[in-house]
Design a protein around this motif. Sequence first.
Motif, PDB file in Angstrom:
ATOM      1  N   ILE A  48       0.808  -1.220  -0.051  1.00  0.00           N
ATOM      2  CA  ILE A  48      -0.071  -0.003  -0.022  1.00  0.00           C
ATOM      3  C   ILE A  48       0.927   1.420   0.123  1.00  0.00           C
ATOM      4  O   ILE A  48       0.475   2.151  -0.786  1.00  0.00           O
ATOM      5  N   GLU A  49       1.725   1.302   0.823  1.00  0.00           N
ATOM      6  CA  GLU A  49       2.901   2.410   0.948  1.00  0.00           C
ATOM      7  C   GLU A  49       3.616   2.592  -0.348  1.00  0.00           C
ATOM      8  O   GLU A  49       4.105   3.850  -0.652  1.00  0.00           O
ATOM      9  N   LEU A  51       2.300   2.323  -3.500  1.00  0.00           N
ATOM     10  CA  LEU A  51       1.119   2.707  -4.394  1.00  0.00           C
ATOM     11  C   LEU A  51       1.150   4.167  -4.893  1.00  0.00           C
ATOM     12  O   LEU A  51       1.780   5.098  -4.120  1.00  0.00           O
ATOM     13  N   SER A  53       0.188   7.390  -8.222  1.00  0.00           N
ATOM     14  CA  SER A  53      -1.131   7.805  -8.840  1.00  0.00           C
ATOM     15  C   SER A  53      -0.634   8.629 -10.216  1.00  0.00           C
ATOM     16  O   SER A  53       0.314   9.631  -9.692  1.00  0.00           O
ATOM     17  N   GLN A 256      -9.710   9.270  -5.220  1.00  0.00           N
ATOM     18  CA  GLN A 256      -8.851   7.819  -4.739  1.00  0.00           C
ATOM     19  C   GLN A 256      -7.355   8.122  -4.466  1.00  0.00           C
ATOM     20  O   GLN A 256      -6.929   7.282  -3.582  1.00  0.00           O
ATOM     21  N   HIS A 259      -7.064   9.553  -1.174  1.00  0.00           N
ATOM     22  CA  HIS A 259      -7.358   8.648  -0.117  1.00  0.00           C
ATOM     23  C   HIS A 259      -6.007   7.700  -0.109  1.00  0.00           C
ATOM     24  O   HIS A 259      -5.616   7.550   1.151  1.00  0.00           O
ATOM     25  N   GLN A 260      -5.525   7.409  -1.065  1.00  0.00           N
ATOM     26  CA  GLN A 260      -4.081   6.540  -1.094  1.00  0.00           C
ATOM     27  C   GLN A 260      -3.102   7.192  -0.386  1.00  0.00           C
ATOM     28  O   GLN A 260      -2.481   6.637   0.629  1.00  0.00           O
ATOM     29  N   LYS A 261      -3.036   8.337  -0.651  1.00  0.00           N
ATOM     30  CA  LYS A 261      -2.146   9.386  -0.122  1.00  0.00           C
ATOM     31  C   LYS A 261      -2.149   9.253   1.578  1.00  0.00           C
ATOM     32  O   LYS A 261      -1.165   9.385   2.155  1.00  0.00           O
ATOM     33  N   LYS A 264      -1.358   6.110   3.488  1.00  0.00           N
ATOM     34  CA  LYS A 264      -0.073   5.949   3.901  1.00  0.00           C
ATOM     35  C   LYS A 264       0.472   6.524   4.960  1.00  0.00           C
ATOM     36  O   LYS A 264       1.378   5.984   5.683  1.00  0.00           O
TER      37      LYS A 264
END
Length: 393
Positions: A48-49, A51, A53, A256, A259-261, A264
Amino acid sequence: MLTCTNGMPSDQQVLQFQMKAKINSSKDESIQRRSANYKPNIWKYDYIESLTSEYTADTYKHAEKLKEEVRFTFVETVEPLAKLELVDSIGKLGLATLFEEEIKDALDMIMCLKDNNLTIEEDLYATALRFRLLRQYGYNVSQDIFIRFVDETGNFMQSTTTNVKAMLELFEASYLALEGEKIMDKARMFSTENIKTVISNSDVSLAKQLSTALELPLHWRLEWYNVTRNIHEYGKVGNINSNLLKVAKLHFNMVQATHQKDLKEIIRWWRNLGMARNLSFSRDRIIESYLFAVGVNFEPQYKHFRNWLAKVCKFIITIDDVYDVYGSLQELELFTKAVDRWDSEEIQQLPECMKICFQALYDTTNEIAFEIQRVKGGKSVLPHLRKAVTIVS
């Protein structure tokens, strides 16, 4: 505490300390620790860390151009029903906050129209859609707009059951009823019965739509987790505004990426905290906690809120496991006393993992209070957070 006049503990004090430590150790060993056999964490934090974009500032510029074209669609759309359907589509695609002024102007116009000038009043589908959207956006609309579809016995006329689309919208509208609204209660029973009747005779796509609604009404669903499904469904229909669909896809991917940022950062905080390592009996559910926060409010500008809520949710889970799985009655009484007094001195007799839990709770609560004051200004909210923590514990 070991003290003496020359700065060194006496032999007697050392002996007393060793005996006390031995007693505490034997007490801890004698306690039968329970296990809830929780399933291990399914998420790979390192993945996950890692990922990334592709949605950058250039994507935002392109989205702004498309948003301007969608705003012009509001001007072009004149018919009341078409305006309602446009507002409905924007909401289901997760774009309501991007077009707040346009939605308000459209619904203000719908609200001001008189019955004799509003042809949609004669259509159950349009009437139900109007009722649901006005209630959803906070307008004061009466259940009496459905009276024309009710017979002299107070029941909905069977002639309205031929329109499945109307039944579905009436069903969704009924879940925005206020307490004591008998017409809306009957609308829910009437629409539910008729939808169940037609499901078996519907095509696969419609049957799935009806089953999904019966499973969980639109008003009860988390908005953000419906967006991808709605984008897919609207894409299959083909008659939706193409610019609106493009904006929805871009907006979803940009949100999204945000959210990913944020996730992390939450994961780094959680790993650095060390609680997953030191409280192995507890559920490692930091991802689920963040997803819950996203469900409450997904918009990018509410990053701080999601961060705080995710941390709070994780501590609720951890403290629940401390009480239900790990701690003895005596230990939990000491832990509760420490939380009530907000004093780490009260936890010295507790096992190391419970000390770590309290200290992490103490530090994180103070940190959140400081951040809220920094972001929002005003007085410190720490007393209120402490009170909330006491209630949870």
